[in-house]
Design an enzyme around this catalytic site. Structure first.
Site, PDB file in Angstrom:
ATOM      1  N   CYS A 353       0.793  -1.238   0.000  1.00  0.00           N
ATOM      2  CA  CYS A 353       0.000   0.000   0.000  1.00  0.00           C
ATOM      3  C   CYS A 353       0.826   1.289   0.000  1.00  0.00           C
ATOM      4  O   CYS A 353       0.512   2.203  -0.769  1.00  0.00           O
ATOM      5  CB  CYS A 353      -1.011   0.033   1.129  1.00  0.00           C
ATOM      6  SG  CYS A 353      -0.954  -1.323   2.274  1.00  0.00           S
ATOM      7  N   ARG A 382       6.953 -11.299   5.312  1.00  0.00           N
ATOM      8  CA  ARG A 382       6.552 -11.031   6.688  1.00  0.00           C
ATOM      9  C   ARG A 382       7.256 -11.998   7.612  1.00  0.00           C
ATOM     10  O   ARG A 382       7.390 -13.180   7.289  1.00  0.00           O
ATOM     11  CB  ARG A 382       5.038 -11.171   6.830  1.00  0.00           C
ATOM     12  CG  ARG A 382       4.340 -10.106   6.033  1.00  0.00           C
ATOM     13  CD  ARG A 382       2.850 -10.189   6.116  1.00  0.00           C
ATOM     14  NE  ARG A 382       2.291  -9.116   5.296  1.00  0.00           N
ATOM     15  CZ  ARG A 382       1.007  -8.960   5.052  1.00  0.00           C
ATOM     16  NH1 ARG A 382       0.137  -9.784   5.572  1.00  0.00           N
ATOM     17  NH2 ARG A 382       0.591  -7.953   4.304  1.00  0.00           N
ATOM     18  N   GLN A 400       0.705 -11.229  -3.024  1.00  0.00           N
ATOM     19  CA  GLN A 400      -0.693 -10.846  -2.849  1.00  0.00           C
ATOM     20  C   GLN A 400      -1.273 -10.378  -4.167  1.00  0.00           C
ATOM     21  O   GLN A 400      -0.602  -9.715  -4.944  1.00  0.00           O
ATOM     22  CB  GLN A 400      -0.781  -9.683  -1.860  1.00  0.00           C
ATOM     23  CG  GLN A 400      -0.389 -10.036  -0.458  1.00  0.00           C
ATOM     24  CD  GLN A 400      -0.619  -8.864   0.465  1.00  0.00           C
ATOM     25  OE1 GLN A 400      -0.132  -7.764   0.218  1.00  0.00           O
ATOM     26  NE2 GLN A 400      -1.378  -9.083   1.515  1.00  0.00           N
ATOM     27  N   ASP A 402      -3.015  -7.863  -4.804  1.00  0.00           N
ATOM     28  CA  ASP A 402      -3.304  -6.708  -3.959  1.00  0.00           C
ATOM     29  C   ASP A 402      -3.910  -5.581  -4.781  1.00  0.00           C
ATOM     30  O   ASP A 402      -3.530  -5.362  -5.923  1.00  0.00           O
ATOM     31  CB  ASP A 402      -1.984  -6.227  -3.347  1.00  0.00           C
ATOM     32  CG  ASP A 402      -2.201  -5.559  -2.011  1.00  0.00           C
ATOM     33  OD1 ASP A 402      -3.365  -5.505  -1.551  1.00  0.00           O
ATOM     34  OD2 ASP A 402      -1.211  -5.084  -1.435  1.00  0.00           O
ATOM     35  N   HIS A 404      -5.506  -1.418  -4.309  1.00  0.00           N
ATOM     36  CA  HIS A 404      -5.877  -0.254  -3.503  1.00  0.00           C
ATOM     37  C   HIS A 404      -6.751   0.639  -4.350  1.00  0.00           C
ATOM     38  O   HIS A 404      -6.397   0.971  -5.477  1.00  0.00           O
ATOM     39  CB  HIS A 404      -4.633   0.456  -2.981  1.00  0.00           C
ATOM     40  CG  HIS A 404      -3.871  -0.430  -2.045  1.00  0.00           C
ATOM     41  ND1 HIS A 404      -2.795  -1.174  -2.445  1.00  0.00           N
ATOM     42  CD2 HIS A 404      -4.111  -0.763  -0.749  1.00  0.00           C
ATOM     43  CE1 HIS A 404      -2.384  -1.910  -1.426  1.00  0.00           C
ATOM     44  NE2 HIS A 404      -3.159  -1.685  -0.391  1.00  0.00           N
ATOM     45  N   LYS A 486     -13.629  -3.288   8.337  1.00  0.00           N
ATOM     46  CA  LYS A 486     -13.431  -4.167   7.179  1.00  0.00           C
ATOM     47  C   LYS A 486     -14.499  -5.253   7.119  1.00  0.00           C
ATOM     48  O   LYS A 486     -15.112  -5.605   8.120  1.00  0.00           O
ATOM     49  CB  LYS A 486     -12.052  -4.811   7.211  1.00  0.00           C
ATOM     50  CG  LYS A 486     -11.920  -5.923   8.221  1.00  0.00           C
ATOM     51  CD  LYS A 486     -10.665  -6.754   7.982  1.00  0.00           C
ATOM     52  CE  LYS A 486     -10.549  -7.812   9.071  1.00  0.00           C
ATOM     53  NZ  LYS A 486      -9.217  -8.206   9.407  1.00  0.00           N
ATOM     54  N   HIS A 532      -8.371  -1.135   0.858  1.00  0.00           N
ATOM     55  CA  HIS A 532      -7.418  -2.207   0.567  1.00  0.00           C
ATOM     56  C   HIS A 532      -8.244  -3.442   0.233  1.00  0.00           C
ATOM     57  O   HIS A 532      -9.184  -3.768   0.936  1.00  0.00           O
ATOM     58  CB  HIS A 532      -6.580  -2.607   1.780  1.00  0.00           C
ATOM     59  CG  HIS A 532      -5.845  -1.512   2.458  1.00  0.00           C
ATOM     60  ND1 HIS A 532      -4.495  -1.379   2.357  1.00  0.00           N
ATOM     61  CD2 HIS A 532      -6.253  -0.530   3.281  1.00  0.00           C
ATOM     62  CE1 HIS A 532      -4.100  -0.347   3.101  1.00  0.00           C
ATOM     63  NE2 HIS A 532      -5.151   0.179   3.670  1.00  0.00           N
TER      64      HIS A 532
HETATM   65 ZN   LIG Z   1      -2.960  -2.466   1.482  1.00  0.00          ZN
END
Ligand SMILES: [Zn+2]
Ligand SMILES: [Zn+2]
Length: 659
Positions: A353, A382, A400, A402, A404, A486, A532
């Site tokens: 992000c 991670r 991911q 991912d 945004h 979320k 996200h």
């Molecule tokens: Zn994010």
């Protein structure tokens, strides 16, 4: 509370009642000790033999409830520890809490327990259960406890930790902040002391109440979870409120074992975890690589159609990026440590992000561009503790899918709705069909940042989207991240296990910290809302879930090899090669097994590899320009024309059917 009256006024399960002075919770509830096994008195869990005071509010705790199961399982842990100390008098006790589906107890013993030991311990436990030993609570002073437990060094240590022990190392099972108690196991008839343990309780009234239990396995565990401490031997058991429940659980375990993606990943040659790379870092072999590619191609296509824009960002960044984003203080421990390059600290990124925010900020933005949907297959790293790393579902390096999304406040509601539909439609294409949603919101605590009005608006938008989906919605108050509410999508797999997959997360923090702005229609500068969205979660984890869901038998569109051609004899190879050529031309992944194996062996190999379709060919087939079509489930159609076979296979792949 002491009273001179011979009666007490109490609230029993919601209604006012009068009971004789000195009544126990069990007497007041008329508990049979079999189904109602404990009580909640003024909100605290208590033994049935707990003596009531005036004004107490008492509720029954049933053995099949969450609390009831935990008490029963923890009592089973006591029974196990008693059995161990009777069989191994030198064994010193660690801790013995209930856990999901069961319990464990840690022991300091000279030698690890063998499978044979487990059998003996379990047998001894059954005897103790039959003996109907009473669990009896006895408050003790710290000094008395120290004297009584002089032979139990670990218990002595826990006494010293009273009031300060955290729940994480499990120490608070035995000692709380208040008075110490010892639970005595007393013989039902003679009242003689059989065994005792330092414990907060509560417990079952008697060992005889444990309806069903089984010892499962052993393992090493460091005392209080620290590698600096001695290693103890942990025995895990399971315990249930009925034999049927236990059988059901054991069946599920067996089924889960068969589907374990780590085992299937090796058997099907999909991926591995080379020790040379380190824990939690998978490599994908060609067959796993193909599944990944299909997943990614599919997602790229869907995202393209849904108006996403593709961005790309590096794996490394200056550490200071995470100071801007505000992640370091909250998230630092989950990141790999920094390393220095040219006098500057760098990090591998744990999330994408902040980098996407920099792309948003790279030039002025107008409301006309919003919603702006950035997406990336972003590799992140991670730091997961080695104890929690698990196959593909808990890794240290992952990719991911991912995204945004930046919207105006006005667009946020509609965007969330279409996003949720998008997410569900993707998951359905992958063959998952049973979902529920979880809505994580803030509570009154002060850990949440942002304006109350923003939270309300965002929560409402998420709730509306969830309600319109028609799916069951479970509230999770207080479960939100500090920066926004979320929705998470929970999916049931083929054997009824629930996996948390996609999340749609609002963020009030990063747009402010990065100073993100757009020019509104009225010319003012506004902060966009930021969403996200990780749909697969990570490609690795999602693949692990799919392998378990399908037990490795991937539907044709995802299968690494979709078709295998099996000639009855060498003479039939060219015929199948011709079919294969046509199928390859249509994008189908096909192999022809021209090995020296006999046909039956080839069929068995294809079944083991869980290949969806087999095309068999012998003299008849060659003569008729046909094949014999064999499915993964063993069904077979003979004399299928090549045209028909090709069309059936292509259609099965295109339609993403599940066979
Ligand atoms: Zn994010
Ligand atoms: Zn206990």
């Amino acid at each position: 509370m002491s009273t001179v009256s011979s009666e007490l006024r109490v609230t029993l399960d919601g209604s006012e009642r009068v009971v004789p002075a000195g009544a126990t919770a069990g007497q007041a509830l008329e508990a049979d000790g079999r189904t109602v096994i404990a009580a909640r008195v003024n909100g605290e869990l208590r033994d049935l033999e707990h003596v009531l005071g005036d004004g107490d509010a008492v509720e029954p705790v049933e053995i099949g409830s969450d609390d009831g199961r935990a008490i029963m399982r923890h009592s089973a842990a006591h029974v196990m520890a008693q059995a161990v100390q009777e069989l191994f008098p030198e064994a010193k006790l660690g801790i013995g809490p209930p856990v999901e589906n069961g319990f464990y107890y840690d022991f300091d013993v000279a030698e690890p327990f063998t499978p044979d030991d487990l059998k003996r311990i379990e047998k001894r436990m059954r005897e103790i259960v039959k003996q109907d030993q009473r669990f009896s609570r006895r408050p003790v002073s710290d000094e008395d406890a120290r004297e009584e437990l002089a032979d139990e060094p670990y218990k002595l240590e826990l006494i010293g930790l009273k009031g300060s022990a955290g729940s994480e190392d499990g120490a608070n099972v035995e000692v709380g902040a208040g008075e110490l108690t010892i639970y005595d196991n007393l013989d039902a008839k003679s009242g003689e002391l059989r065994w005792k343990d330092l414990c907060r309780g509560p417990h079952l009234p008697s060992t005889r109440v444990i309806p069903a239990f089984k010892l499962m396995r052993t393992g090493g565990a460091y005392w209080r979870g620290s590698e600096k401490n001695p290693q103890l031997q942990r025995i895990y058991g399971t315990a249930w409120e009925s034999r049927e429940k236990q059988d059901e659980y054991l069946r599920l375990l067996e089924e889960a074992e068969k589907r374990d993606h780590r085992r299937l990943g090796a058997e099907l040659d999909l991926f591995s975890f080379p020790p040379e790379l380190g824990s939690g870092l998978p490599v994908f072999h060609p067959k796993g690589g193909i599944i990944r590619k299909v997943m990614e191609d599919y997602m790229r296509q869907r995202q393209m159609e849904a108006g996403y824009e593709f961005v790309n960002t590096p794996h490394l960044t200056k550490s200071s990026l995470f100071e801007i984003s505000g992640h370091l203080p909250y998230y630092g421990e989950d990141m790999f440590p920094p390393f220095e390059v040219d006098g500057t600290d760098y990090r591998v990124k744990p999330m994408n992000c902040p980098m996407h925010n920099l792309i948003f900020r790279a030039r002025g933005r107008s409301y006309r561009e919003l919603p702006l949907r950035f997406c990336e297959f972003g590799s992140v790293y991670r730091y997961e503790k080695s104890g929690v790393v698990h196959g593909l579902t808990r890794v240290r390096g992952m990719t991911q899918d991912d995204s945004h999304i930046y919207t105006t406040k006005e667009q946020m509601g509609d965007e969330i709705k279409s996003l949720l539909n998008f997410v569900l439609s993707v998951l359905r294409d992958f063959g998952l069909s049973e979902f529920h949603l979880e809505l994580s919101t803030r509570d009154d605590s002060d850990k949440f940042i942002g304006e109350a009005a923003d939270w309300e608006e965002a929560t409402e938008a998420l709730r509306q989207a969830a309600l319109e989906s028609g799916l069951e919605l479970v509230d999770d108050p207080g479960g939100a991240a500090f920066y926004g509410p979320k929705i998470s999508v929970q999916a049931k797999d083929a054997i009824g296990r629930t996996w948390q997959l996609s999340t749609i997360q609002l963020d009030f923090n990063q747009p402010k910290r990065f100073g993100l702005e757009y020019q509104a229609a009225d010319g003012t500068r506004q902060t966009p809302a930021m969403i996200h969205r990780a749909l697969f979660g990570s490609i690795e984890r999602f693949m692990g879930v799919l392998i378990e869901h399908y037990a490795g038998a991937m539907p044709p569109w995802l299968a690494p090899v979709q078709v295998v051609g099996i000639p009855i004899g060498d003479a039939h190879v060219p015929h199948l090669e011709k079919v294969a050529e046509r199928l390859r031309g249509r994008g189908v992944r096909i192999e022809v097994d021209a090995s020296a194996d006999r046909m039956q062996k080839k069929i068995r190999n294809a079944q083991k590899q869980k290949i969806p379709f087999m095309l068999l060919a012998g003299d008849d087939d060659v003569a008729k320009d046909a094949v014999s079509f064999r499915y993964r489930n063993g069904e077979q159609k003979n004399g299928v024309s090549i045209d028909e076979a090709v069309e059936e296979i292509v259609k099965a792949v295109e339609d993403r059917v599940q066979v």
